[in-house]
Design a protein around this motif. Structure first.
Motif, short mmCIF file in Angstrom:
data_model
loop_
_atom_site.label_atom_id
_atom_site.label_comp_id
_atom_site.label_asym_id
_atom_site.label_seq_id
_atom_site.Cartn_x
_atom_site.Cartn_y
_atom_site.Cartn_z
N LYS A 13 -13.51 -15.63 16.74
CA LYS A 13 -12.11 -15.36 17.05
C LYS A 13 -11.22 -15.67 15.85
CE LYS A 13 -8.48 -16.53 20.36
NZ LYS A 13 -8.12 -17.33 21.56
N MET A 14 -11.50 -16.78 15.16
CA MET A 14 -10.70 -17.16 13.99
C MET A 14 -10.94 -16.19 12.84
SD MET A 14 -8.94 -19.55 15.13
CE MET A 14 -8.11 -19.88 13.58
N PHE A 15 -12.16 -15.69 12.71
CA PHE A 15 -12.47 -14.69 11.68
C PHE A 15 -11.61 -13.44 11.86
CE2 PHE A 15 -15.02 -10.72 11.53
CZ PHE A 15 -14.94 -10.48 10.18
N ILE A 16 -11.47 -12.98 13.09
CA ILE A 16 -10.65 -11.79 13.38
C ILE A 16 -9.18 -12.08 13.07
CG2 ILE A 16 -9.88 -10.22 15.19
CD1 ILE A 16 -12.61 -10.60 16.53
N LYS A 17 -8.72 -13.28 13.41
CA LYS A 17 -7.33 -13.64 13.15
C LYS A 17 -7.03 -13.68 11.66
CE LYS A 17 -6.12 -16.26 17.31
NZ LYS A 17 -5.66 -17.57 17.84
N ILE A 18 -7.95 -14.23 10.87
CA ILE A 18 -7.75 -14.32 9.43
C ILE A 18 -7.77 -12.92 8.81
CG2 ILE A 18 -8.75 -15.16 7.27
CD1 ILE A 18 -9.67 -17.62 8.80
N GLU B 178 -15.82 -18.26 8.20
CA GLU B 178 -14.82 -17.45 8.88
C GLU B 178 -13.65 -17.13 7.95
OE1 GLU B 178 -15.16 -18.71 13.56
OE2 GLU B 178 -14.11 -20.07 12.20
N TYR B 179 -13.26 -18.12 7.16
CA TYR B 179 -12.16 -17.90 6.22
C TYR B 179 -12.56 -16.89 5.15
CZ TYR B 179 -9.27 -18.75 2.11
OH TYR B 179 -8.48 -18.58 1.01
N VAL B 180 -13.74 -17.08 4.54
CA VAL B 180 -14.17 -16.19 3.45
C VAL B 180 -14.37 -14.77 3.96
CG1 VAL B 180 -16.04 -15.71 1.82
CG2 VAL B 180 -15.21 -18.05 2.12
N LEU B 181 -15.09 -14.62 5.07
CA LEU B 181 -15.33 -13.28 5.61
C LEU B 181 -14.04 -12.63 6.09
CD1 LEU B 181 -18.70 -13.54 7.58
CD2 LEU B 181 -18.28 -12.54 5.35
N GLY B 182 -13.15 -13.43 6.67
CA GLY B 182 -11.88 -12.88 7.13
C GLY B 182 -11.06 -12.30 5.99
N ARG B 183 -11.02 -13.03 4.88
CA ARG B 183 -10.29 -12.55 3.72
C ARG B 183 -10.94 -11.29 3.13
NH1 ARG B 183 -5.16 -13.70 3.73
NH2 ARG B 183 -4.55 -15.71 2.87
#
Length: 266
Positions: free
Chosen positions: A2-7, A101-106
């Motif tokens: 969920k956080m990955f999608i948000k980022i 999650e942060y890296v993949l989200g970006r």
């Protein structure tokens, strides 16, 4: 997840706040409409008449992809540096957000935005060709989606290099990888083409070097995309399909980025 999608969503919104994003898109669409006259023109090459509609539209398609590769590298070269300097990285990671999650989200957010940008330009060209011929060639859309894999490769490479290189140098290094592959695969296809064999029949065809077979096949991916537009038979280089080759390198680059980023102190 969920956080990955948000980022990823935040990354897209953050990039779209820049006025330059809309200026570049307007300039790209305007350029395509200014080139409308070239689509209906016919050209003579080596005494043979070539329809401008097919040849010029395919050339412009590849120019759009090359421009987007450069744009994607510039968009991604300051992702981590900017976040660390303005405190965004600390803000994200101080919350229940895992580093992957942060890296993949970006990375995925930047890729989705650049792919959408490229698709808009290709859809504009598709509409212009449609208005000239009255025929719907879905190969333009399929080819655009295929070429988005090259954008993800460049973004992943720049993000990886930016962890231990200056921002602009990381972008140059990634573009250098792309140019090396284009020169290698493009040169090999040219030397082994029927046209070159006719011009220089005394030069024998040679098997590709081993490093060429395993090098990232970005050029061959775009050659395959071109065959989807022209509906010609695609002849690859090596035993592995170029799209599988590029996807394997993307997984490798992202995995190395996650590994190095996890060991960094924030």
């Amino acid at each position: 997840m969920k956080m990955f999608i948000k980022i990823a969503r935040y990354t897209i919104i953050d990039q779209m706040r820049a006025k330059s994003f809309y200026i570049l898109m307007a300039m790209g669409i305007g350029f395509l409409f200014l080139m409308r006259g070239c689509y209906s023109a016919d050209y003579v090459v080596n005494g043979q008449q070539i329809q401008g509609l097919q040849s010029v539209s395919r050339i412009i398609f590849q120019i759009i992809v090359m421009g987007m590769l450069l744009m994607a590298s510039l968009m991604s070269m300051r992702i981590f540096t900017r976040d660390q300097n303005d405190g965004s990285m600390q803000m994200f990671l101080s919350r229940p957000v895992k580093r992957w999650e942060y890296v993949l989200g970006r990375i995925i957010g930047t890729w989705l935005l650049s792919s959408a940008f490229m698709l808009v330009l290709h859809l504009t060209m598709f509409s212009i060709v449609w208005s000239h011929t009255g025929e719907v060639n879905l190969g333009y859309i399929q080819a655009s989606l295929v070429c988005s894999a090259n954008l993800l490769f460049v973004i992943a490479a720049v993000c990886l290099f930016s962890l231990f290189m200056p921002d602009f140098i990381s972008a140059l290094f990634a573009i250098g990888l792309v140019c090396t592959g284009f020169a290698s695969d493009g040169g090999y296809r040219l030397l082994n083409s029927e046209m070159f064999s006719t011009m220089a029949p005394s030069i024998p065809k040679s098997a590709p070097a081993l490093w060429r077979i395993f090098y990232p096949k970005l050029f061959m991916v775009q050659a395959w995309a071109d065959s989807l537009i022209s509906q010609d038979t695609f002849i690859g280089l090596g035993p592995v399909h170029p799209l599988i080759n590029v996807l394997a390198f993307i997984i490798l680059l992202i995995s190395l980025t996650l590994l190095i980023f996890n060991k960094r102190s924030i």
